[in-house]
Design a protein around this motif. Structure first.
Motif, mmCIF file in Angstrom:
data_model
loop_
_atom_site.group_PDB
_atom_site.id
_atom_site.type_symbol
_atom_site.label_atom_id
_atom_site.label_comp_id
_atom_site.label_asym_id
_atom_site.label_seq_id
_atom_site.Cartn_x
_atom_site.Cartn_y
_atom_site.Cartn_z
ATOM 1 N N VAL A 84 3.426 -16.845 44.233
ATOM 2 C CA VAL A 84 4.722 -17.876 44.635
ATOM 3 C C VAL A 84 4.099 -19.419 44.569
ATOM 4 N N ASP A 85 5.282 -19.996 43.704
ATOM 5 C CA ASP A 85 4.718 -21.426 43.379
ATOM 6 C C ASP A 85 5.165 -22.156 44.438
ATOM 7 N N ILE A 86 4.583 -23.425 44.462
ATOM 8 C CA ILE A 86 4.838 -24.497 45.476
ATOM 9 C C ILE A 86 6.278 -24.990 45.131
ATOM 10 N N ASN A 87 7.172 -25.071 46.042
ATOM 11 C CA ASN A 87 8.540 -25.393 45.871
ATOM 12 C C ASN A 87 8.757 -27.054 46.293
ATOM 13 N N ALA A 88 8.918 -27.899 45.311
ATOM 14 C CA ALA A 88 8.827 -29.322 45.545
ATOM 15 C C ALA A 88 10.213 -29.637 46.478
ATOM 16 N N PHE A 89 10.824 -28.921 46.449
ATOM 17 C CA PHE A 89 12.092 -29.250 47.298
ATOM 18 C C PHE A 89 11.955 -28.968 49.000
ATOM 19 N N GLU A 90 10.766 -28.282 49.059
ATOM 20 C CA GLU A 90 10.333 -27.805 50.635
ATOM 21 C C GLU A 90 9.230 -28.439 50.979
ATOM 22 N N PRO A 91 9.056 -29.512 52.170
ATOM 23 C CA PRO A 91 7.904 -30.152 52.400
ATOM 24 C C PRO A 91 6.449 -29.313 52.897
ATOM 25 N N LEU A 92 6.950 -28.298 53.159
ATOM 26 C CA LEU A 92 5.736 -27.419 53.262
ATOM 27 C C LEU A 92 5.485 -26.560 52.181
ATOM 28 N N GLY A 93 6.240 -26.558 51.029
ATOM 29 C CA GLY A 93 5.870 -25.991 49.769
ATOM 30 C C GLY A 93 6.755 -24.652 49.597
ATOM 31 N N ALA A 129 5.087 -37.106 52.261
ATOM 32 C CA ALA A 129 4.097 -37.623 53.178
ATOM 33 C C ALA A 129 4.866 -38.374 54.202
ATOM 34 N N ALA A 130 5.972 -39.226 53.939
ATOM 35 C CA ALA A 130 6.671 -40.133 54.886
ATOM 36 C C ALA A 130 7.170 -39.009 56.212
ATOM 37 N N CYS A 131 7.642 -37.809 55.590
ATOM 38 C CA CYS A 131 8.259 -37.095 56.501
ATOM 39 C C CYS A 131 7.214 -36.299 57.731
#
Length: 523
Positions: free
Chosen positions: A335-344, A475-477
């Motif tokens: 499973v890749d880290i999904n850049a569109f999810e803050p938790l990946g 990071a801001a989130c």
């Protein structure tokens, strides 16, 4: 094609055992590279405020001192696992200063290999072993490969499932042997269907040119700083990602026929000298460069998209733990880290992955032949590099089949399972997730890999700028969200406790390091 799977579902329903399918446990492991504000890999040590990377159960490091790894305990569902993972991120951000957690699987290695600090775990024998193992990985495969990040999805069926399923199959023997047999069937099927994960969730279609460090490549130019492939889903799982090419050259391939075959194949690789690695040296000028000069230093060096995982006791080797206690859970590593999810990784994605694991477990699973092994490797590589190409054909049963047709067939077969997993939940999360995956098969532009390239094009930015921008947004989130006071106190105490535990280990060590390794490998 899935007649036996459907019959097993019907038998579980007719005997009022369908609820046992909903008793599974899931866990997550997520790697996150700490980077400076310019996107370069952080050179700072693992923050002491996060605890000891050697002994902390939930916050540790992977290959690099800068590569954080967040681990959840086994959880009863996707939401619980993500809540725990979110708390770990909220705890971490105030303790890393201005640094960011990189939001993608592929890094930007702006300073080359010298800018990748190997993880350090103190001067206990256990800590030294972890560091020396990583030094060996860097020597053997290069450090660049080791800072690719991903998400591991861990899954086990609940205890109530096993006696019910054994009765339904009419299988004799003890439950431990039955469980191992079924889990290994699941592992084989997850490899057969492995191409589906990068298609649906691959999120690394582009890479910073710094990652290839000037090596020749067939990848296309996206812009002056970025390589990509127009139909790629997961370059992390492709030719430029982390793979054990040398094991293939040596004829070493893990055997997934059964637990004993798996243990023997890895044990053989760990005990077989490699002339190439012998030339690198094990102890040079009094310093260990690798744990040994064998094809594998330890079991974890064997890269696979899936692993059977035991519950080790103390300093027990994984293969010894498997022999003693059997398979505790299965780890899906593709499973890749999904850049569109803050938790990946997202909640809907976890519902689907859980359903896919159970689907793989319930299906017939004959041993993998040499021809099928070739097909499995081909299908993964083809999907990683060209998964969104509408003309892509995969290999199945000695014939070619379109990826889209095969995917539709699998997702259709999963429908009754997802309905059972939904139970009485009015939101029907498993069925809803299945519908989202079907939409991605119908329209490849909905996949994370396509969305990433579309975002880069719309913003006229290369991979580095895209990843840095999204990392700042995440990071801001996390910095704006408050961590529950009781949870923060719990994590602070866990950090202090892990540091105390590391100091105690270092104080108690009496064995010379070479003797420690001899005893470890003699298990």
């Amino acid at each position: 094609m899935y007649a036996s799977y459907q019959a097993r579902l019907e038998r579980l329903l007719s005997r009022e055992q369908a609820h046992t399918l909903r008793s599974g446990l899931i866990g997550l492991e997520k790697e996150s590279l700490r980077v400076r504000t310019d996107g370069g890999i952080a050179q700072t040590p693992h923050p002491a405020a996060l605890g000891s990377a050697l002994t902390h159960p939930w916050i540790t490091t992977d290959y690099s001192e800068a590569l954080l790894e967040f681990i959840t305990p086994p959880c009863t569902g996707a939401r619980q696992a993500l809540d725990f993972m979110r708390d770990l991120h909220r705890f971490t951000y105030p303790r890393i200063g201005e640094e960011l957690l990189w939001a993608t699987s592929m890094p930007c290695v702006l300073e080359g290999e010298r800018g990748i600090p190997v993880a350090r775990y103190g001067h206990s024998n256990a800590g030294r072993m972890k560091t020396v193992y990583r030094l060996g990985l860097g020597l053997r495969y290069g450090r660049l490969m080791q800072v690719i990040a991903g998400v591991h999805f861990n899954f086990s069926m609940g205890e109530a499932f096993w006696p019910a399923y054994q009765e339904i199959l009419g299988a004799g023997g003890d439950e431990r042997t039955f469980r191992d047999e079924i889990y290994f069937g699941m592992l084989r099927n997850l490899q057969r269907l492995g191409w589906l994960v990068p298609y649906l969730f691959g999120a690394s279609p582009a890479v910073c040119k710094s990652f290839l460090a000037g090596k020749p490549t067939t990848l296309a130019d996206f812009d002056e700083s970025t390589y990509y492939e127009p139909y790629a889903t997961s370059l992390r799982l492709g030719d430029i990602g982390y793979q054990n090419r040398k094991e293939e050259e040596s004829g070493i391939k893990a055997n997934y026929d059964n637990l004993e075959g798996y243990v023997q194949s890895l044990s053989r690789a760990i005990a077989t000298p490699s002339p190439e690695y012998e030339r690198l040296g094990v102890v040079v000028d009094g310093e260990y460069r690798q744990l040994n000069a064998n094809i594998l230093q330890i079991e974890n060096e064997y890269y696979s998209t899936v692993r059977p995982k035991p519950s080790p006791q103390g300093n027990e080797k994984p293969t010894a733990a498997l022999r003693r206690g059997g398979v505790a859970y299965v780890e899906l590593r593709s499973v890749d880290i999904n850049a569109f999810e803050p938790l990946g990784v997202g909640e809907s994605q976890l519902y689907f992955l859980e359903a896919l694991m159970i689907f793989a477990l319930l299906n017939d699973s004959p041993p993998i032949s040499e021809l099928e092994r070739f097909a499995i490797d081909h299908n993964q590589g083809a999907t990683a590099h060209r998964g969104r190409d509408p003309s892509l054909k995969l290999m199945r049963g000695g014939e070619q089949i379109s990826l889209r047709y095969w995917a539709e067939e699998v997702l259709q077969a999963m429908e009754p399972l997802c309905r059972i997993l939904d139970g009485r939940d009015p939101l029907k999360p498993y069925t809803a997730s299945l519908a989202q995956q079907k939409a991605k098969v119908d329209n490849a532009e909905l996949t994370p890999s396509a969305q990433m390239l579309a975002s880069m094009a719309a913003n006229e930015e290369g991979f580095h700028h895209f990843a840095k921008r999204v990392s700042r947004e995440h990071a801001a989130c996390f910095r704006d969200a408050r961590l529950d006071g009781a949870r923060e106190a719990e994590l602070e105490e866990q950090a202090r406790s892990s540091l105390r535990q590391q100091r105690a280990m270092e104080a108690e060590d009496e064995l010379e390091f070479g003797e420690y390794l001899r005893r470890y490998f003699a298990q």
